[in-house]
Design an enzyme around this catalytic site. Sequence first.
Site, PDB file in Angstrom:
ATOM      1  CD  GLN A  35      44.240 -24.567  15.064  1.00 38.41           C
ATOM      2  OE1 GLN A  35      45.090 -23.679  15.115  1.00 38.41           O
ATOM      3  NE2 GLN A  35      43.222 -24.604  15.897  1.00 38.41           N
ATOM      4  CG  ASP A  76      35.101 -22.974  15.802  1.00 35.79           C
ATOM      5  OD1 ASP A  76      35.241 -24.200  15.874  1.00 35.79           O
ATOM      6  OD2 ASP A  76      35.986 -22.208  15.374  1.00 35.79           O
ATOM      7  CG  ASN A  86      37.025 -19.151  12.679  1.00 37.16           C
ATOM      8  OD1 ASN A  86      36.715 -20.338  12.737  1.00 37.16           O
ATOM      9  ND2 ASN A  86      37.940 -18.702  11.834  1.00 37.16           N
ATOM     10  CE  LYS A  87      39.774 -23.813  15.103  1.00 31.52           C
ATOM     11  NZ  LYS A  87      38.319 -23.899  15.105  1.00 31.52           N
TER      12      LYS A  87
END
Length: 192
Positions: A35, A76, A86-87
Site C-alpha cells: 500500500q 484501523d 494498523n497494517k
Amino acid sequence: ATVGHGTALGVIRSAHFVQRKKIHVWVDETRPRLQGARLTAWELMTDGIPMTLICDSAAASLMRGGKVAAVLVGADRIAANGDTANKIGTFSVACAAKAHNVPFYVVAPTSTVDLSLSDGSLIPIEERSAEEVTRPSQESLVAPDGVQVYNPAFDVTPAEFITAIVTQIGVLRPPFGQALQSAVESASTTTL
C-alpha cells in the site's frame, strides 16, 4: 482509508502546504500488499511532497542514522487504553522508533476508537491469504510451492510505544484511557 485531506497524510500535507515546513517523507513499501508503494507514494508524488520509497526493513537503519524526525501512522482500530491496530509491520516500526528515541504518532479519527475493547489483545486480527506473500502482486511464485505462511493483516502497537494519538478533536497524550474517552464523547457532540 480516508478521502480528501486524509489522516496521517493530512498531517504531512498540512506541514508541507500550510506550515511551509521543509519535510522529506520516507515511505515504507508496506508489505505484503504494498500500500505504501502503490498508494502513499503516488499521493505524495501527486502532491509534490518530497519523498523516498524504502523497503520496510530499511526504516530502523534510517532512524539509527538520524534521518527520521518522527513517525506518523494511521490506525484501523484503537482500544480504550490506546493500543492500536494498523497494517502489519507497524509494531516493528514502533519498536525501532522507541529504540532510537523517535516520536511515534498515531493519526486517526475518533471513529477508529473502540471503547468496548479494554486493550489491544481483544482486537481481532485477520489472517490473509498465503498467496499475498508467496506471489506478491500476482507475480510468479517467490517461495517454495506449498510453504507454510503466516500472514496477519494487522499487528497491535502497545500504547506505551505511542507518543501521541492525533485526532480531529486534538492531540491526545498518555495515559490514553481518559483522553480517548473524552475525545470520543466530544466528537459525538461536535458536527464537522
